[in-house]
Design an enzyme around this catalytic site. Sequence first.
Site, PDB file in Angstrom:
ATOM      1  N   HIS A   1      -8.403  -8.725   2.512  1.00 24.05           N
ATOM      2  CA  HIS A   1      -7.271  -9.938   3.165  1.00 24.05           C
ATOM      3  C   HIS A   1      -8.643 -10.424   4.423  1.00 24.05           C
ATOM      4  CE1 HIS A   1      -3.458  -8.100   2.820  1.00 24.05           C
ATOM      5  NE2 HIS A   1      -3.926  -6.707   2.567  1.00 24.05           N
TER       6      HIS A   1
ATOM      7  N   ASN B   1       5.499  -0.597   3.552  1.00 22.84           N
ATOM      8  CA  ASN B   1       4.550  -0.211   4.904  1.00 22.84           C
ATOM      9  C   ASN B   1       5.484   0.198   5.795  1.00 22.84           C
ATOM     10  OD1 ASN B   1       2.183  -0.002   3.451  1.00 22.84           O
ATOM     11  ND2 ASN B   1       2.116  -2.583   4.009  1.00 22.84           N
TER      12      ASN B   1
ATOM     13  N   ASP C   1      -9.419  -3.167   1.160  1.00 23.50           N
ATOM     14  CA  ASP C   1      -7.854  -3.685   0.842  1.00 23.50           C
ATOM     15  C   ASP C   1      -8.669  -4.173   2.496  1.00 23.50           C
ATOM     16  OD1 ASP C   1      -5.022  -4.217   0.966  1.00 23.50           O
ATOM     17  OD2 ASP C   1      -5.135  -3.543   2.538  1.00 23.50           O
TER      18      ASP C   1
ATOM     19  N   THR D   1       0.374  -1.183   0.090  1.00 29.37           N
ATOM     20  CA  THR D   1      -0.021  -0.164  -0.249  1.00 29.37           C
ATOM     21  C   THR D   1       1.042   1.431   0.129  1.00 29.37           C
ATOM     22  OG1 THR D   1      -1.946  -0.908   0.890  1.00 29.37           O
ATOM     23  CG2 THR D   1      -1.899   1.503   1.490  1.00 29.37           C
TER      24      THR D   1
ATOM     25  N   HIS E   1      -0.588  -9.638  -0.526  1.00 25.69           N
ATOM     26  CA  HIS E   1      -0.061  -8.887  -2.057  1.00 25.69           C
ATOM     27  C   HIS E   1       0.841  -8.694  -1.469  1.00 25.69           C
ATOM     28  CE1 HIS E   1      -0.834  -5.375  -0.005  1.00 25.69           C
ATOM     29  NE2 HIS E   1      -2.233  -5.900   0.373  1.00 25.69           N
TER      30      HIS E   1
ATOM     31  N   ASP F   1      -3.267   0.030  -5.622  1.00 23.81           N
ATOM     32  CA  ASP F   1      -1.991   0.213  -4.912  1.00 23.81           C
ATOM     33  C   ASP F   1      -1.178  -0.523  -5.276  1.00 23.81           C
ATOM     34  OD1 ASP F   1      -4.111  -1.095  -3.511  1.00 23.81           O
ATOM     35  OD2 ASP F   1      -3.038   0.662  -1.553  1.00 23.81           O
ATOM     36  N   HIS F   2      -2.476  -2.023  -5.922  1.00 20.50           N
ATOM     37  CA  HIS F   2      -1.800  -3.196  -6.297  1.00 20.50           C
ATOM     38  C   HIS F   2      -3.156  -4.260  -6.678  1.00 20.50           C
ATOM     39  CE1 HIS F   2      -2.778  -3.890  -2.376  1.00 20.50           C
ATOM     40  NE2 HIS F   2      -2.521  -2.799  -1.476  1.00 20.50           N
TER      41      HIS F   2
HETATM   42 ZN    ZN Z   1      -2.766  -1.513  -0.431  1.00 20.60          ZN
HETATM   43 ZN    ZN Z   2      -3.471  -4.424   1.568  1.00 20.94          ZN
END
Ligand code: ZN
Ligand code: ZN
Length: 542
Positions: free
Chosen positions: A309, A103, A305, A82, A487, A352-353
């Site tokens: 997860h 992160n 996100d 992220t 991710h 972001d991914h």
């Molecule tokens: Zn993210």
């Molecule tokens: Zn994430």
Amino acid sequence: THNTMKLKTLLFIAASALTCTMAKAGQQVARPKLVVGLVIDQIRWDYLYRYMPHYGEGGFKRLLKQGYSCENTRIPYVPSVTAIGHTCIYTGSVPSIHGIAGNNFVKNGQKVYCTDDATVRPVGTTSKAGYMSPRNLWVTTIGDELRMATNDQAKVVGVALKDRSSILPAGHNPNGSYWFDDATGGFITSTYYTSKLPAWVKTFNAQKLADKYLSAPWNTLLDKKVYTQSTADRTNYEDGIQPGVEATLPLNLPALRKQYGYGILRHTPFGNTITLDMAKAAIEGEALGTDSVTDLLAVSCSSTDYIGHQVGTNAIETEDTYLRLDRDIAAFLNYLDQKVGRGEYLIFLSADHGASNNALYLTDRRIPAGSWDSDGAKRYLNEAVNAAVHTSGNVVSHVMNNQVFFDRKAIAAQGLDFDRIKAAAVQRLEQDSAVLYAVDMAKTATSALPDEVKFRIINGYNRERSGDVQIVLKPGFSAHGLKGTDHGAWNPYDTHIPLVFMGCGITPGASTRQCYMTDIAPTIAALLHIQAPSGCVGQPIF
Ligand code: ZN
Ligand code: ZN
Ligand code: ZN
């Protein structure tokens, strides 16, 4: 009348497009009144199409129809997480240059969180969520450049639930950056930006929208029967949205709120709703897009996100989250049409991914996958290194971001051979059946790696802040557990992201030509006729 409406709309679009381009012929530089960046945390490119049967006309479908879609946009680095994603979108740069190496990463020998800053104070709360700033970022953002290009007349604001997803996009010199505070249920900032919350933020927080959104159950938007793109509501592949919460809909949000507090909002689709509410409040509060000077609003929807997860990419909860987000985006675009004017703003949507499929889901389909134990790896790496250089120092300090971090100070103090240590770590990792490659970061360019992997490792390696050995796991493997998803890898599931531009200066269309996340900032710079950010390595997309 339907056709008349359609014709009117078309004429309106044509007229707006004309206003936006006509300025070119005049003295003024043609620029949109407002640039809106809309980053959806963890949205994979394929979600644009996968859930399309139940999208409405005004959200994702409108963006694809009226916008220009770069269908083959990839992330050019690892780890795909992220903080790095948001930074790269707004800087056009990569971790090796911009300094946001994860992160969490290591700074001066200490593990730090990307936006932690002990020198600032919270504003709008007393919780520790406010000790944040962009000071770990080494380069400018597109917002910083826009501010300088307009002699600070442009306004730049960041909004997200996640602190890092608001702070890093907004950059060093924005007019404001706001993120969600679990303690108060409102949006906060820090003394890096201001000494007290602006009146419009106080008014927004006083509406107590978090209470409102948590006052009713989360049920599916549509009849459960139509969620044909997801596995059954209760599978082995998912956890609840929080540990201990049942992984089925409906969810009793009032009860969960009592148990978990306002933070539970993050784990529901309404976390995206309140973010877009706050984005609208920012447009009004800061009078964004109201004059001839271009402003920039960086918005990130984080709930996709948090939910992803926990439940993974095949859950009804995920499908429902995207169907609801689609409606929220439609309403937001409508609002921009009314407030700023159709064709007067430029919006881009990206991620972001992405996210991998759940490992059990894959193995149930006989596709190779699995969970990799990074703590176990840290143990065996220390044993291997201790044996190789005859020490008992346990100099492997962290295995995170699929990188091995070494205690460089201890290595120097004991006079140990760092090259031998790294070689021993690489050798030991390559005996692990889940590991595809392990690479000494300093030797990536001369390692026998496919280019697609190699350039991503080089771009992701920050000499001061990254680990010194990169671990590339086999496709389908991640350090995440067996529930939900994660991710961070180079693979298409983590790095193939949506990228759609719509509005002022954009001709509708699509291309499958490969481009990169780092091309977004230089494209915006080109459209605005301003300087690209200071660490930019991308190319404008034409
Ligand atoms: Zn993210
Ligand atoms: Zn994430
Ligand atoms: Zn479920």
